[in-house]
Enzyme design. Structure first.
Site, PDB file in Angstrom:
ATOM      1  N   ARG A  64     -65.749  -6.296  -3.713  1.00 11.37           N
ATOM      2  CA  ARG A  64     -65.697  -6.147  -2.251  1.00 11.37           C
ATOM      3  C   ARG A  64     -64.559  -6.923  -1.592  1.00 11.37           C
ATOM      4  NH1 ARG A  64     -70.965  -6.292  -3.371  1.00 11.37           N
ATOM      5  NH2 ARG A  64     -71.921  -4.228  -3.259  1.00 11.37           N
TER       6      ARG A  64
ATOM      7  N   LYS B 238     -52.713  -0.842   5.171  1.00 16.99           N
ATOM      8  CA  LYS B 238     -53.201   0.399   4.562  1.00 16.99           C
ATOM      9  C   LYS B 238     -52.940   0.355   3.060  1.00 16.99           C
ATOM     10  CE  LYS B 238     -52.647   3.754   8.307  1.00 16.99           C
ATOM     11  NZ  LYS B 238     -51.967   5.010   8.682  1.00 16.99           N
TER      12      LYS B 238
ATOM     13  N   GLU C 119     -36.968   4.324   7.973  1.00 18.51           N
ATOM     14  CA  GLU C 119     -38.185   3.815   8.624  1.00 18.51           C
ATOM     15  C   GLU C 119     -37.856   2.626   9.537  1.00 18.51           C
ATOM     16  OE1 GLU C 119     -41.290   5.172   8.295  1.00 18.51           O
ATOM     17  OE2 GLU C 119     -41.345   6.202   6.360  1.00 18.51           O
TER      18      GLU C 119
ATOM     19  N   LYS D 156     -43.755  -3.390  13.961  1.00 20.37           N
ATOM     20  CA  LYS D 156     -44.899  -2.740  13.317  1.00 20.37           C
ATOM     21  C   LYS D 156     -46.157  -3.605  13.458  1.00 20.37           C
ATOM     22  CE  LYS D 156     -46.863  -0.294   9.468  1.00 20.37           C
ATOM     23  NZ  LYS D 156     -46.780   0.337   8.161  1.00 20.37           N
TER      24      LYS D 156
ATOM     25  N   GLU E  47     -55.825   2.710  13.800  1.00 20.00           N
ATOM     26  CA  GLU E  47     -55.165   3.960  14.184  1.00 20.00           C
ATOM     27  C   GLU E  47     -56.021   4.877  15.047  1.00 20.00           C
ATOM     28  OE1 GLU E  47     -52.470   5.573  11.279  1.00 20.00           O
ATOM     29  OE2 GLU E  47     -52.727   7.589  12.076  1.00 20.00           O
TER      30      GLU E  47
ATOM     31  N   ARG F 224     -51.227   3.209  17.297  1.00 20.64           N
ATOM     32  CA  ARG F 224     -50.663   3.176  15.939  1.00 20.64           C
ATOM     33  C   ARG F 224     -50.060   4.526  15.528  1.00 20.64           C
ATOM     34  NH1 ARG F 224     -52.889  -0.120  10.625  1.00 20.64           N
ATOM     35  NH2 ARG F 224     -51.232   0.555   9.234  1.00 20.64           N
TER      36      ARG F 224
ATOM     37  N   ASN G 181     -46.145   7.276  13.311  1.00 17.55           N
ATOM     38  CA  ASN G 181     -45.985   8.549  12.595  1.00 17.55           C
ATOM     39  C   ASN G 181     -44.824   9.376  13.127  1.00 17.55           C
ATOM     40  OD1 ASN G 181     -48.177   7.973  11.006  1.00 17.55           O
ATOM     41  ND2 ASN G 181     -49.630   8.993  12.363  1.00 17.55           N
TER      42      ASN G 181
ATOM     43  N   HIS H 187     -43.079  11.991  11.051  1.00 17.71           N
ATOM     44  CA  HIS H 187     -43.896  12.225   9.862  1.00 17.71           C
ATOM     45  C   HIS H 187     -44.586  13.584   9.843  1.00 17.71           C
ATOM     46  CE1 HIS H 187     -42.981   8.104   9.051  1.00 17.71           C
ATOM     47  NE2 HIS H 187     -43.695   8.101   7.943  1.00 17.71           N
TER      48      HIS H 187
ATOM     49  N   HIS I 216     -43.800  15.233   6.521  1.00 14.07           N
ATOM     50  CA  HIS I 216     -44.799  15.563   5.500  1.00 14.07           C
ATOM     51  C   HIS I 216     -44.737  17.038   5.138  1.00 14.07           C
ATOM     52  CE1 HIS I 216     -47.353  11.827   6.664  1.00 14.07           C
ATOM     53  NE2 HIS I 216     -46.623  11.580   5.585  1.00 14.07           N
TER      54      HIS I 216
ATOM     55  N   HIS J 181     -39.482  10.147   0.519  1.00 12.26           N
ATOM     56  CA  HIS J 181     -40.265  10.123   1.750  1.00 12.26           C
ATOM     57  C   HIS J 181     -39.404   9.756   2.970  1.00 12.26           C
ATOM     58  CE1 HIS J 181     -43.526   9.374   4.535  1.00 12.26           C
ATOM     59  NE2 HIS J 181     -43.057   8.159   4.729  1.00 12.26           N
TER      60      HIS J 181
HETATM   61  N1  NAD Z   1     -49.448   1.605   2.932  1.00  6.62           N
HETATM   62  C1  NAD Z   1     -48.601   2.065   3.833  1.00  6.62           C
HETATM   63  O1  NAD Z   1     -48.724   1.815   5.030  1.00  6.62           O
HETATM   64  C2  NAD Z   1     -47.445   2.887   3.364  1.00  6.62           C
HETATM   65  C3  NAD Z   1     -46.402   3.174   4.254  1.00  6.62           C
HETATM   66  C4  NAD Z   1     -45.308   3.882   3.778  1.00  6.62           C
HETATM   67  C5  NAD Z   1     -45.278   4.300   2.449  1.00  6.62           C
HETATM   68  N2  NAD Z   1     -46.310   4.015   1.614  1.00  6.62           N
HETATM   69  C6  NAD Z   1     -46.294   4.433   0.208  1.00  6.62           C
HETATM   70  O2  NAD Z   1     -45.200   3.777  -0.424  1.00  6.62           O
HETATM   71  C7  NAD Z   1     -44.791   4.550  -1.543  1.00  6.62           C
HETATM   72  C8  NAD Z   1     -43.296   4.610  -1.577  1.00  6.62           C
HETATM   73  O3  NAD Z   1     -42.785   3.317  -1.703  1.00  6.62           O
HETATM   74  P1  NAD Z   1     -41.289   3.031  -2.209  1.00  6.62           P
HETATM   75  O4  NAD Z   1     -40.367   3.902  -1.456  1.00  6.62           O
HETATM   76  O5  NAD Z   1     -41.101   1.582  -2.185  1.00  6.62           O
HETATM   77  O6  NAD Z   1     -41.300   3.634  -3.690  1.00  6.62           O
HETATM   78  P2  NAD Z   1     -41.530   2.968  -5.130  1.00  6.62           P
HETATM   79  O7  NAD Z   1     -42.522   1.910  -5.088  1.00  6.62           O
HETATM   80  O8  NAD Z   1     -41.770   4.086  -6.067  1.00  6.62           O
HETATM   81  O9  NAD Z   1     -40.111   2.327  -5.441  1.00  6.62           O
HETATM   82  C9  NAD Z   1     -38.981   3.167  -5.542  1.00  6.62           C
HETATM   83  C10 NAD Z   1     -38.201   2.926  -6.839  1.00  6.62           C
HETATM   84  O10 NAD Z   1     -37.473   1.717  -6.744  1.00  6.62           O
HETATM   85  C11 NAD Z   1     -37.713   0.894  -7.886  1.00  6.62           C
HETATM   86  N3  NAD Z   1     -37.551  -0.475  -7.429  1.00  6.62           N
HETATM   87  C12 NAD Z   1     -38.356  -1.162  -6.605  1.00  6.62           C
HETATM   88  N4  NAD Z   1     -37.807  -2.327  -6.272  1.00  6.62           N
HETATM   89  C13 NAD Z   1     -36.632  -2.399  -6.918  1.00  6.62           C
HETATM   90  C14 NAD Z   1     -35.596  -3.367  -6.953  1.00  6.62           C
HETATM   91  N5  NAD Z   1     -35.631  -4.463  -6.200  1.00  6.62           N
HETATM   92  N6  NAD Z   1     -34.517  -3.122  -7.744  1.00  6.62           N
HETATM   93  C15 NAD Z   1     -34.441  -1.969  -8.454  1.00  6.62           C
HETATM   94  N7  NAD Z   1     -35.371  -1.012  -8.432  1.00  6.62           N
HETATM   95  C16 NAD Z   1     -36.458  -1.228  -7.663  1.00  6.62           C
HETATM   96  C17 NAD Z   1     -39.078   1.280  -8.339  1.00  6.62           C
HETATM   97  O11 NAD Z   1     -39.266   0.952  -9.681  1.00  6.62           O
HETATM   98  C18 NAD Z   1     -39.072   2.781  -8.070  1.00  6.62           C
HETATM   99  O12 NAD Z   1     -38.460   3.464  -9.130  1.00  6.62           O
HETATM  100  C19 NAD Z   1     -45.467   5.896  -1.408  1.00  6.62           C
HETATM  101  O13 NAD Z   1     -46.497   5.989  -2.347  1.00  6.62           O
HETATM  102  C20 NAD Z   1     -46.038   5.879  -0.005  1.00  6.62           C
HETATM  103  O14 NAD Z   1     -47.223   6.640   0.116  1.00  6.62           O
HETATM  104  C21 NAD Z   1     -47.388   3.318   2.056  1.00  6.62           C
HETATM  105 ZN    ZN Z   2     -43.335   6.780   6.336  1.00  6.31          ZN
END
Ligand code: NAD
Ligand code: ZN
Length: 389
Positions: free
Chosen positions: A150, A172, A214, A256, A266, A270, A274, A277, A281, A294
């Protein structure tokens, strides 16, 4: 559904205390953003070469005696040792757990593997669950921390620009299931977010640009002065000038965090996060999540939303051009891929059973001023869009 209009971040209207106006002070090289959420408050530390100090903060602020550091090989290989050393030097028993790289790792099977590993290590409330990596690692690890026993203390060490400006702030967490992305999740605020801008040096340029999208979004929806500063400093930021980066991250996270503080779950405000988005999306889904990041899809969605804001008579002419110019300078795409209008309409129907369901479309009244407008998919993408652009 009424239109909702949200005054810019530093406006003094309304009862809520607002962010102070944007100011750039070049001398500062290390910053902390406090996220004020009552009992769940925490701070975001942003600095240069601070990875090796994270152990101390985890021990001090989380009072952890054990830690599980979850990462992916490309990140663990580069930064894992520094984090582990730092934890161990503070007497925190630390283990590293690698998951495969990529979006597909955000699944329930990996959640289950992590549960087993943590339980085998006798995890308890004094065990910090640490995400070292991008948004994928952060979302997966955060979900595990939210649900195991939990809730265990969660620490984020984001290493992508997207994770720094977006996924590590706001609480999130979640994973994907066969029916769709991010459908299983929980709100779980971290106890600490630790950002070392030096880690961005090894990030692939496309990933950097995606995160910049972003970041620009936060200026576009809430803070015109910050947007103007980005217009002046974008090239330096893309070259990873550490001082510029720290300031950009500080402001972006503060924006943010301020939105999240006012609407953690949200229900209204909040939603402005989006921006870009809705169409973004749709673009990702139509491309079956292949060949587009993304942040790139969101850039396309923001350009579209800014143009639609003008044609709806909400924002002055030129708003779209300003946004598009900045996005392009960041190396981001802004043109809507040429899928037929009906494909976009179908992708926009989130509620597949209710064809006529309205969507809260985020539009701009100008740079820094977001509004939500309830629109039907066919109003979001009017017939004129079908002719190509
Ligand atoms: N929780 C939220 O509010 C929220 C908001 C936006 C996105 N997301 C989620 O985030 C994810 C996308 O995140 P992302 O864009 O960071 O992608 P990711 O985590 O896949 O990272 C992108 C790539 O960069 C590499 N990498 C990371 N740090 C590195 C570094 N310092 N040097 C070299 N390579 C590095 C990773 O290994 C990967 O191949 C999605 O799943 C999305 O749904 C969540
Ligand atoms: Zn986003």
């Amino acid at each position: 559904m009424p239109w909702a209009w949200f005054p810019p971040a530093s406006s003094s209207r309304g009862g809520e205390p607002r962010l102070p106006p944007f100011r750039y002070d070049r001398a500062v090289v290390e910053r902390t953003v406090h996220v004020d959420l009552g009992e769940r408050s925490y701070s975001i530390s942003i600095g240069v070469d601070i990875l090796g100090e994270v152990g101390q903060e985890i021990r001090r602020r989380v009072e952890a005696t054990r830690a599980m550091v979850v990462t992916v090989p490309p990140v663990g290989r580069r930064y894992g040792a520094s984090v582990m050393r730092s934890l161990k030097s503070e007497g925190v028993k630390a283990r590293r757990f690698d998951v495969p790289d990529g979006e597909r790792t955000k699944n329930l099977q990996q959640v289950s593997r992590l549960y087993d590993s943590l339980l085998d290590a006798s995890a308890d409330r004094a065990t910090a669950v640490v995400a070292l990596g991008g948004g994928v690692v952060g979302d997966l690890t955060g979900f595990v921390a939210a649900t195991l026993l939990r809730g265990l203390p969660f620490v984020q060490i984001p290493t992508t620009l997207l994770a720094m400006v977006d996924s590590s702030v706001g609480g999130k967490t979640g994973v994907n299931v066969a029916r769709g992305k991010n459908l299983v999740g929980a709100f779980h605020q971290p106890r600490l977010v630790w950002m070392d801008v030096t880690t961005l040096k090894t990030l692939p340029p496309r990933e950097l640009a995606a995160g910049m999208g972003e970041l620009i979004k936060h200026g576009a929806i809430r803070d015109e002065a910050f947007f103007e500063w980005l217009e002046a400093e974008l090239e330096g930021l893309m070259k990873l000038d550490p001082e510029l980066l720290i300031h950009a991250l500080e402001r972006s996270c503060a924006i943010k965090a301020d939105v999240v503080r006012q609407d953690e779950r949200e229900s209204g405000l909040r939603m402005i996060l989006n921006f870009g988005h809705t169409l973004g999306h749709a673009v990702e889904a139509l491309k079956r999540y292949r060949g587009i990041l993304h942040g790139e899809a969101v850039a396309i969605g923001m350009a579209f939303a800014a143009e639609r804001s003008e044609t709806l008579g909400l924002s002055p002419k030129g708003t779209r051009d300003r946004l598009v110019t900045l996005l392009r300078r960041a190396g981001l795409p802004t043109e809507l891929p040429a899928f037929p209008r009906r494909a976009y309409l179908q992708a926009l129907r989130v509620d597949k059973k209710k064809r006529e369901a309205k969507i809260r479309f985020v539009a701009l009244r100008g740079i820094g001023r977001a509004v939500t407008v309830p629109l039907l998919p066919r109003e979001i993408v009017p017939p004129t869009r079908a002719k190509g652009r």
